[in-house]
Design a protein around this motif. Sequence first.
Motif, PDB file in Angstrom:
ATOM      1  N   GLU A 141       0.832  -1.201   0.000  1.00 35.71           N
ATOM      2  CA  GLU A 141       0.000   0.000   0.000  1.00 35.71           C
ATOM      3  C   GLU A 141       0.868   1.252   0.000  1.00 35.71           C
ATOM      4  O   GLU A 141       1.899   1.312   0.654  1.00 35.71           O
ATOM      5  N   THR A 160      -0.299   8.333  -8.917  1.00 38.14           N
ATOM      6  CA  THR A 160      -1.262   7.229  -9.078  1.00 38.14           C
ATOM      7  C   THR A 160      -1.148   6.610 -10.469  1.00 38.14           C
ATOM      8  O   THR A 160      -1.146   5.380 -10.620  1.00 38.14           O
ATOM      9  N   ARG A 164       0.185   2.597 -11.644  1.00 40.99           N
ATOM     10  CA  ARG A 164      -0.696   1.630 -12.304  1.00 40.99           C
ATOM     11  C   ARG A 164       0.144   0.509 -12.899  1.00 40.99           C
ATOM     12  O   ARG A 164       1.171   0.731 -13.503  1.00 40.99           O
ATOM     13  N   THR A 169      -1.890  -1.028  -3.572  1.00 40.20           N
ATOM     14  CA  THR A 169      -3.103  -0.245  -3.392  1.00 40.20           C
ATOM     15  C   THR A 169      -2.698   1.186  -3.090  1.00 40.20           C
ATOM     16  O   THR A 169      -1.852   1.432  -2.230  1.00 40.20           O
ATOM     17  N   VAL A 170      -3.294   2.146  -3.795  1.00 37.54           N
ATOM     18  CA  VAL A 170      -2.995   3.561  -3.575  1.00 37.54           C
ATOM     19  C   VAL A 170      -4.152   4.183  -2.813  1.00 37.54           C
ATOM     20  O   VAL A 170      -5.293   4.139  -3.258  1.00 37.54           O
ATOM     21  N   THR A 171      -3.847   4.752  -1.652  1.00 41.91           N
ATOM     22  CA  THR A 171      -4.862   5.414  -0.842  1.00 41.91           C
ATOM     23  C   THR A 171      -4.426   6.856  -0.594  1.00 41.91           C
ATOM     24  O   THR A 171      -3.286   7.220  -0.840  1.00 41.91           O
ATOM     25  N   ARG A 198      -8.365   6.797   5.487  1.00 41.20           N
ATOM     26  CA  ARG A 198      -7.899   6.851   4.091  1.00 41.20           C
ATOM     27  C   ARG A 198      -8.730   5.923   3.204  1.00 41.20           C
ATOM     28  O   ARG A 198      -9.313   4.940   3.682  1.00 41.20           O
ATOM     29  N   ARG A 199      -8.769   6.274   1.923  1.00 38.62           N
ATOM     30  CA  ARG A 199      -9.534   5.464   0.970  1.00 38.62           C
ATOM     31  C   ARG A 199      -8.788   5.376  -0.340  1.00 38.62           C
ATOM     32  O   ARG A 199      -7.848   6.105  -0.586  1.00 38.62           O
ATOM     33  N   THR A 200      -9.222   4.480  -1.198  1.00 36.95           N
ATOM     34  CA  THR A 200      -8.554   4.255  -2.471  1.00 36.95           C
ATOM     35  C   THR A 200      -8.609   5.505  -3.317  1.00 36.95           C
ATOM     36  O   THR A 200      -9.640   6.172  -3.399  1.00 36.95           O
TER      37      THR A 200
END
Length: 201
Positions: A141, A160, A164, A169-171, A198-200
């Motif tokens: 992450e 971001t 790719r 996972t990017v938050t 935090r969220r994606t």
Amino acid sequence: MSRRIVGPEIEGLIQLLSKLPGLGPRSARRAVLHLIKNRARLLDPLASAIEDVRRTVTVCSVCGNIDTADPCVICSDPRRDRSLICVVEEVSDLWALERAGATTGLYHVLGGVMSAIEGIGPDELSIDQLIHRCAEPGVKEVILAVNATVDGQTTAYYITERLRGLDVTVTRLAHGVPVGGELDYLDEGTLTAAVKSRRTF
């Protein structure tokens, strides 16, 4: 025409201190007077401490933090969660998050943000080093803990896109960080809540 009231050494110290954040010429004069009045208790130890820092401080070759060791104490700590990298703009943001105890992962200091007005592109930041770190086994992450400014968000989107294709996972920080806010000025509770929420990206 202003008259000189102190020697060039004292005037030089006042001018140097006045360049520090939060200190103007008047505050610098007061600080210098206080240091001189308390020479043995403050001025001599301060001069010694500044010389020690000048001689020993270095930039961590892994994350960009500043310390007297390379790698820094955070990167060298075996208790840190090496699956998590928290990306910040400046060392002051890293220190703010550490004061709050908001994350037990590692950090990556970008050295600023992309800015078309100031002519700062991705090559002026440590983004390539970040992508290289994120490609290493075990990294799961990446938290984009950049300031909620236009330049900060532009930098976050660019990172971001660069991430790719990697298995990470990017938050990003969520609740508690106001638009236009800077991490170094937020309290520990707000920072901790932002990291936990935090969220994606």
